[in-house]
Design a protein around this motif. Structure first.
Motif, PDB file in Angstrom:
ATOM      1  N   UNK B 143       0.851  -1.202   0.000  1.00  0.00           N
ATOM      2  CA  UNK B 143       0.000   0.000   0.000  1.00  0.00           C
ATOM      3  C   UNK B 143       0.881   1.245   0.000  1.00  0.00           C
ATOM      4  N   UNK B 144       1.883   1.231   0.877  1.00  0.00           N
ATOM      5  CA  UNK B 144       2.767   2.400   0.970  1.00  0.00           C
ATOM      6  C   UNK B 144       3.531   2.592  -0.352  1.00  0.00           C
ATOM      7  N   UNK B 145       3.934   1.490  -0.975  1.00  0.00           N
ATOM      8  CA  UNK B 145       4.618   1.591  -2.276  1.00  0.00           C
ATOM      9  C   UNK B 145       3.719   2.236  -3.330  1.00  0.00           C
ATOM     10  N   UNK B 146       2.459   1.838  -3.313  1.00  0.00           N
ATOM     11  CA  UNK B 146       1.518   2.383  -4.299  1.00  0.00           C
ATOM     12  C   UNK B 146       1.341   3.890  -4.099  1.00  0.00           C
ATOM     13  N   UNK B 147       1.256   4.284  -2.829  1.00  0.00           N
ATOM     14  CA  UNK B 147       1.118   5.719  -2.522  1.00  0.00           C
ATOM     15  C   UNK B 147       2.398   6.460  -2.937  1.00  0.00           C
ATOM     16  N   UNK B 209      -9.227   3.914   6.596  1.00  0.00           N
ATOM     17  CA  UNK B 209      -9.112   2.475   6.897  1.00  0.00           C
ATOM     18  C   UNK B 209      -7.887   1.901   6.165  1.00  0.00           C
ATOM     19  N   UNK B 210      -7.747   2.304   4.887  1.00  0.00           N
ATOM     20  CA  UNK B 210      -6.596   1.830   4.108  1.00  0.00           C
ATOM     21  C   UNK B 210      -5.283   2.301   4.763  1.00  0.00           C
ATOM     22  N   UNK B 211      -5.280   3.569   5.175  1.00  0.00           N
ATOM     23  CA  UNK B 211      -4.084   4.109   5.837  1.00  0.00           C
ATOM     24  C   UNK B 211      -3.804   3.391   7.151  1.00  0.00           C
ATOM     25  N   UNK B 212      -4.865   3.089   7.892  1.00  0.00           N
ATOM     26  CA  UNK B 212      -4.724   2.371   9.160  1.00  0.00           C
ATOM     27  C   UNK B 212      -4.087   1.007   8.942  1.00  0.00           C
ATOM     28  N   UNK B 213      -4.543   0.339   7.887  1.00  0.00           N
ATOM     29  CA  UNK B 213      -3.984  -0.976   7.544  1.00  0.00           C
ATOM     30  C   UNK B 213      -2.497  -0.840   7.210  1.00  0.00           C
ATOM     31  N   UNK B 214      -2.171   0.213   6.469  1.00  0.00           N
ATOM     32  CA  UNK B 214      -0.781   0.395   6.025  1.00  0.00           C
ATOM     33  C   UNK B 214       0.179   0.634   7.186  1.00  0.00           C
ATOM     34  N   UNK B 215      -0.260   1.404   8.184  1.00  0.00           N
ATOM     35  CA  UNK B 215       0.681   1.715   9.276  1.00  0.00           C
ATOM     36  C   UNK B 215       0.509   0.773  10.472  1.00  0.00           C
ATOM     37  N   UNK B 216      -0.546  -0.050  10.443  1.00  0.00           N
ATOM     38  CA  UNK B 216      -0.771  -0.988  11.546  1.00  0.00           C
ATOM     39  C   UNK B 216      -1.544  -0.382  12.704  1.00  0.00           C
TER      40      UNK B 216
END
Lengths: 168, 584
Positions: B143-147, B209-216
């Protein structure tokens, strides 16, 4: 005690605050939320209310006072039935908010922060309301909720206030 | 058939609720129960509100009606609903359609199109597909790579790369982490966040929610302005719907990942736009910034790793995930990718929300989309970045709107407020206005910000009151540098910008105020005079309107104003039917 006549003001028993304390019990950092609910109920935060919240939450009154005076939303004085929130955002400023303020002041005889003698209106200058395309704008908060008036002119603002006053 | 009434705050302020009520009443009275009436957020053409869209049975837009006050509802019901004919005179015209057609909408993809109180409409528009993709096939690192590929930078003001912040928060150590949304849109003159919150709240939730998943993180908090009651109400509805559908809560979409969001209402403090001040406010304290490091990514809310992004930043995320980071990066400039929403307001003909790829020249936004200056007056400057930004003069209107180029002018992109000013706007007064704002909003922690902004304000007040002195401009410049250097947070570090940019581009106006005692924009009261010209017919209207009896003259003879008595209120000018009052 009432400052004006010396009569004892009716003391709220703070029963309405019980559900608020219940809801935020054990949730750290809830002071601002509790103060917001208290202001919703009583219209403003009196020193007495601050003292009561302190006794129930254990937060020192000085700290509550510090928080209450830091944020523009909190009031330490009672307000009239209708709160006029006159937008002072950039778009409103550029489009003549100062003239609208002048018209309100002329018409109601109050300046920013004051309440009319009949307790009907309180005037508050506020930061941007976010309706910039309708500048100049004011929001009037009354017993029936909020109402927004846009594209104000010196005439239309007076008309709007008179319409509200006529509601009785 | 479906009829949609736009109901953002702007629309409601223009009477949209009354229009909707009247529409419902008339449709019922006419026996047209099959016609559904829905609400939507703001489409962005704020100057045309209330806006009513009529969709045919296949859900295609068949007509967009503008400025539909309640008394015009009958025409729509009679002509369009009953007779099946388009009510041409109320239809949006081609030039107004251009306002939208020239835009590229990612953040505002659903604004004004879907009912913000219906999760089903959001899903039907492709909503939560990004989240489903993330949870079924992507690791947090993916996710972070995509961003990172997308090049998305924070839309709240500083323009910091989003992936970098997420990565830091992901690396932060702690048993608990927080994903915080800054929805405390405090910049006066910016309202894009309000529009997203009111018009498409699920896009924010999905992004979080997506950001939450990305950072844990398992917990999200939205810190939203108390001045936006409608936004709070719609967020509450959206959160409860997302919980019911299983997009929030434990084990989202069967992935094992759990995340929930709560709302925290701010209480009005501009400084809370600063991350550490916002965290202090979330903890129930006064919103005063804390020293960095430690950064929030290491020790933030309750000393746990915390990531804070702005509403617009989050609203981009679901689109980036669904369409791919490269699609986003294909828009914009080399260093400023994607689109940006601008709130166009002030002395502009067509004010509203404008989303365009980064890098478009300023004049294309102001003249191409906004259609130029109200009453065809001369364009003087555009203010960008609010109290932290600056005024960009007309001579620089070819400047591409991206982070780098706007910063070069001395202003900043900021959150995207664009306040257009014309020949009647006094630039010294604008500087005074912003300093008055920052002086009030300074939290008081740093001396230079607390006392320095007050001193600058006093000087500016003096100048606008005609009491400016030789050396004032230099004193302002000296103070500005010291305040920037001596302040801990962004508020103080940027507070002098409106003064510095107006001095840089409009030094002549300062000099006119100080040395010639003239306000060339004819705005500063102490520096204008009213006189009566030959055009006066002696109608006596002005002398009757004058509150201080400063106007005298015989009937049918030219009147005169006693300059000693005149308080420069301008009532004579307003009253005169013969344009005989000269303002100089």
């Amino acid at each position: 005690m009432c400052d004006n006549c010396g009569a004892a003001a009716p003391r709220p028993d703070y029963g309405d605050l019980e559900p608020v304390f219940e809801r935020y019990a054990g949730i750290a950092g809830s002071l601002i939320s509790i103060l917001q609910k208290a202001q919703d109920i009583y219209g403003y935060l009196s020193l007495e209310t601050i003292g009561y919240i302190s006794s129930r939450t254990g937060v020192p009154p000085a700290k509550i006072y510090g928080v209450a005076t830091f944020y523009t939303q909190f009031r330490l004085e009672p307000i009239g039935e209708y709160l006029i929130m006159l937008c002072q955002g950039t778009a409103c400023h550029v489009n003549g908010a100062a003239l609208i303020e002048e018209a309100i002041t002329d018409h109601l005889g109050i300046v920013d922060g004051e309440t009319t003698e009949d307790n009907k209106f309180t005037l508050n200058n506020v930061a941007c309301l976010g309706c910039c395309s309708l500048a100049p704008v004011m929001m009037v908060k009354g017993p029936d909720g909020e109402e927004t008036f846009g594209n104000l002119t010196k005439e239309s603002v007076v008309k709007a206030l008179e319409t509200i006053r006529a509601r009785g | 058939m479906k009829i949609v009434v736009g109901q953002g705050s702007c629309g409601i302020a223009s009477g949209a609720k009354k229009t909707e009520d009247e529409l419902v009443r008339q449709l019922k009275a006419g026996g047209f129960e099959r016609v559904r009436v829905e609400k939507a957020g703001c489409v962005g053409n704020c100057y045309l509100e209330p806006i009513v869209d009529v969709y045919d049975d296949d859900e295609n837009l068949s007509a967009r009606y503008v400025k539909v006050s309640a008394d015009k509802v009958t025409q729509i019901v009679d002509e369009h609903v009953r007779d099946g004919k388009v009510a041409r005179d109320m239809l949006i015209n081609e030039s107004d359609e251009e306002f939208l057609a020239r835009q590229e909408r990612i953040v505002l993809r659903n604004a004004g199109r879907i009912n913000p109180e219906s999760i089903d409409e959001y899903i039907a528009a492709g909503g939560y597909e990004g989240l489903a993709k993330v949870l079924s096939s992507m690791s947090p690192g993916d996710v972070i790579d995509e961003i990172k590929i997308s090049g998305l930078r924070g839309r709240g003001g500083a323009g910091f790369p989003t992936w970098f912040k997420w990565n830091a928060a992901k690396a932060g150590r702690g048993d608990k982490k927080y994903m915080v949304c800054n929805a405390d849109e405090g910049d006066p003159g910016a309202f894009m966040d309000r529009s997203v919150l009111e018009g498409d709240p699920h896009s924010l939730l999905e992004g979080m929610i997506i950001g939450g998943y990305a950072i844990g993180a398992y917990e999200g908090v939205i810190y939203v302005r108390a001045e936006y009651p409608l936004a709070v109400a719609r967020l509450e509805i959206a959160i409860s719907q997302a919980r019911d559908k299983g997009y929030l809560g434990k084990d989202i979409l069967g992935s094992g990942f759990g995340f929930d969001i709560r709302i925290k209402a701010g209480a009005g403090a501009f400084v809370c736009g600063e991350e550490t001040a916002l965290i202090a406010s979330l903890e129930g304290e006064r919103g005063m910034p804390r020293l960095k490091p430690p950064f929030p990514a290491e020790k933030g809310f309750w000393q746990k790793p915390t990531n804070i992004n702005n509403v617009e930043t989050f609203a981009n995320v679901p689109w980036i995930i669904a369409a791919g980071g490269a699609a986003f990066a294909a828009l914009g400039t080399e260093k400023s990718k994607g689109t940006k929403v601008f709130a166009l307001a002030g002395k502009i003909k067509k004010g509203g929300l404008v989303e365009v790829p980064m890098g478009l020249p300023l004049k294309d936004v102001i003249f191409g989309i906004g259609d130029g200056i109200k009453n065809d007056k001369a364009f003087k400057a555009v203010q960008m970045g609010g109290p932290s930004g600056g005024c960009i003069p007309e001579s620089l209107s070819d400047t591409p709107v991206d982070y780098e180029n706007i910063t070069k002018t001395g202003a900043i992109v900021g959150s995207g407020g664009m306040i257009v000013m014309d020949e009647d706007t006094c630039m010294v007064d604008m500087a005074r206005y912003f300093l008055d704002f920052t002086r009030k909003e300074s939290c008081g922690k740093c001396n230079y910000c607390r006392v320095g902004t007050k001193r600058m304000l006093e000087i500016l007040e003096r100048i606008t009151q005609g009491k400016g002195e030789d050396g004032d401009i230099e004193l302002l410049e000296e103070l500005a540098v010291k305040i920037k250097d001596g302040s801990m947070c962004g508020l103080g570090q940027t507070a002098p910008n409106p003064v510095l940019t107006t001095i840089r581009y409009f030094r002549n106006e300062y000099e006119d105020h100080i040395y010639r005692k003239k306000c060339t924009a004819h705005y500063c009261k102490a520096l204008i005079t009213f006189t009566i010209t030959d055009k006066c017919t002696g109608c006596t209207l002005c002398s009757r309107k004058c509150p201080v009896a400063a106007i005298t003259g015989e009937r049918k003879r030219r009147h005169e104003i006693d300059q000693e008595k005149c308080i420069r209120c301008g009532r004579c000018e307003e009253a005169c039917n013969f344009s005989a009052i000269l303002r100089d």
